[in-house]
Design a protein around this motif. Structure first.
Motif, PDB file in Angstrom:
ATOM      1  N   THR A  17      -9.979 -94.130 -46.584  1.00  8.93           N
ATOM      2  CA  THR A  17      -9.591 -93.143 -46.023  1.00  8.93           C
ATOM      3  C   THR A  17     -10.576 -92.626 -44.981  1.00  8.93           C
ATOM      4  O   THR A  17     -11.243 -91.785 -46.231  1.00  8.93           O
ATOM      5  N   ILE A  22      -5.612 -88.522 -45.251  1.00 11.06           N
ATOM      6  CA  ILE A  22      -4.779 -88.971 -46.529  1.00 11.06           C
ATOM      7  C   ILE A  22      -3.593 -89.826 -46.940  1.00 11.06           C
ATOM      8  O   ILE A  22      -3.561 -89.525 -45.905  1.00 11.06           O
ATOM      9  N   ASP A  65      -4.332 -93.318 -51.166  1.00 11.76           N
ATOM     10  CA  ASP A  65      -5.040 -92.547 -52.509  1.00 11.76           C
ATOM     11  C   ASP A  65      -4.204 -92.198 -52.905  1.00 11.76           C
ATOM     12  O   ASP A  65      -4.701 -91.886 -54.121  1.00 11.76           O
ATOM     13  N   PHE A 151      -9.957 -88.346 -55.401  1.00 14.75           N
ATOM     14  CA  PHE A 151      -9.281 -87.138 -55.232  1.00 14.75           C
ATOM     15  C   PHE A 151      -9.657 -86.564 -57.602  1.00 14.75           C
ATOM     16  O   PHE A 151      -9.356 -87.183 -58.236  1.00 14.75           O
ATOM     17  N   ASP A 183     -10.055 -83.223 -52.577  1.00 14.73           N
ATOM     18  CA  ASP A 183     -11.443 -84.135 -52.317  1.00 14.73           C
ATOM     19  C   ASP A 183     -12.804 -84.096 -52.996  1.00 14.73           C
ATOM     20  O   ASP A 183     -13.030 -82.544 -52.353  1.00 14.73           O
ATOM     21  N   TYR A 190      -5.376 -80.483 -51.433  1.00 15.50           N
ATOM     22  CA  TYR A 190      -3.889 -81.294 -50.811  1.00 15.50           C
ATOM     23  C   TYR A 190      -2.764 -80.888 -52.397  1.00 15.50           C
ATOM     24  O   TYR A 190      -3.384 -81.271 -53.270  1.00 15.50           O
TER      25      TYR A 190
END
Length: 326
Positions: A17, A22, A65, A151, A183, A190
């Protein structure tokens, strides 16, 4: 056919990605106890369902992800998944870091079968360098598989829905939770919410239950949130709108699943859309897909016509790519 669909999905989204995006997926894998209780005719053997899951999950991790699952069939060692020898329990999980995944029994009894599912996921996660965030449960477990190469899991929490949401069978087992991720390349955080919403007998109760999904969103931690799962509120079969026509969404949020013409679950009243991907106003959906495209070909557990052995669940997997705005 399903292999080709996932290869197509991977081809569309790519194996990596880009920064600022994401890929998130959601899938209810169908807990065996519910399947056996509801099925009126021949069952697809659990060993076969588990083998199909094991073949699917490696491909699925390669295409995402974060992969959120519901009704994952684990037992008392739920959070003892391995990623390089380390378990990653959510708050409330009664395991110690580094506990290995136990070997499955000869396949007798619930624990032995559950270990087969657990081992299939653990092997795929280890090969793909994914962390598993899970909660200890014997029945209706939810979990997150997170791409650990990209992540860092900053925080996680999984808990039951409050008693006020209970009204349907199995409601007391339903769970919701979230992971807060950073990230590693960009430093952007996120939040991903995963929920298996209790089924309710009326629309008002269903809407109240869905609102509980968003109650765990912590906007102070990050403005970038995605909420997914099996929410047991059917969208209209035609018309392109989502559950929010009935229940509403938080201000500025979007139901990406409204872009999806396909249904996501096979039910006794026909194919329905009850699996959702929604997102906060700081994100936009760049693409959404469902595999398999026709859940009516999935395992059937409420019809009299028998079980179709092409898939391990009565739900399809819904996947979306979300990109930061601005």
């Amino acid at each position: 056919i399903l292999k080709l669909q996932f290869l197509y999905l991977i081809g569309i989204f790519g194996m990596a990605t880009p920064p600022g995006s994401i890929r998130v997926g959601t899938c209810n894998v169908l807990y065996e106890g519910y399947y056996r209780r509801a099925c009126k005719v021949d069952l697809v053997p659990e060993d076969r369902r588990c083998a199909m899951f094991g073949e699917w999950v490696g491909q699925a991790l390669a295409a995402h992800d974060v992969l959120a699952m519901q009704e994952f069939p684990y037992d008392g060692d739920a959070a003892a998944f391995q990623r390089g020898g380390a378990a990653v329990p959510a708050k409330g999980a009664k395991v110690k870091k580094g506990v290995p995944v136990p070997a499955p029994s000869a396949g007798k009894g619930v624990a032995g079968k559950n270990a087969l599912w657990r081992q299939a996921l653990a092997a795929a996660a280890k090969a793909a360098n994914f962390e598993i965030v899970a909660h200890e449960s014997e029945k209706d477990g939810i979990l997150f598989a997170v791409n650990a190469s990209r992540f860092e899991v900053l925080k996680s929490h999984i808990t039951n829905f409050p008693p006020s949401t209970f009204s349907g069978p199995g409601a007391a087992d339903k769970k919701r939770g979230y992971v807060l991720l950073k990230d590693k390349m960009t430093g952007v955080a996120y939040g991903i919410v995963n929920a298996h919403v209790p089924w309710a007998r009326d629309v008002a109760q269903s809407c109240a239950n869905v609102r509980e999904v968003f109650s765990v969103v912590d906007a102070a931690a990050t403005p970038h949130w995605v909420a997914v799962g099996d929410w047991n509120v059917a969208a209209p079969k035609h018309g392109g709108k989502g559950f929010y026509e009935k229940c509403g969404l938080p201000a500025g949020w979007t139901d990406a699943t409204a872009l999806l013409p396909a249904m996501t679950c096979a039910a006794d009243r026909g194919e329905i859309k009850i699996d959702y991907i929604t997102h906060s106003p700081t994100l936009q959906c760049e693409g959404i897909d469902v595999v398999p495209e026709h859940p009516g070909a999935n395992v059937q557990h409420t019809r009299d016509t028998g079980a179709a052995p092409e898939w391990f669940s009565d739900h399809s997997c819904v996947s979306a790519t979300l990109t930061l705005l601005g």
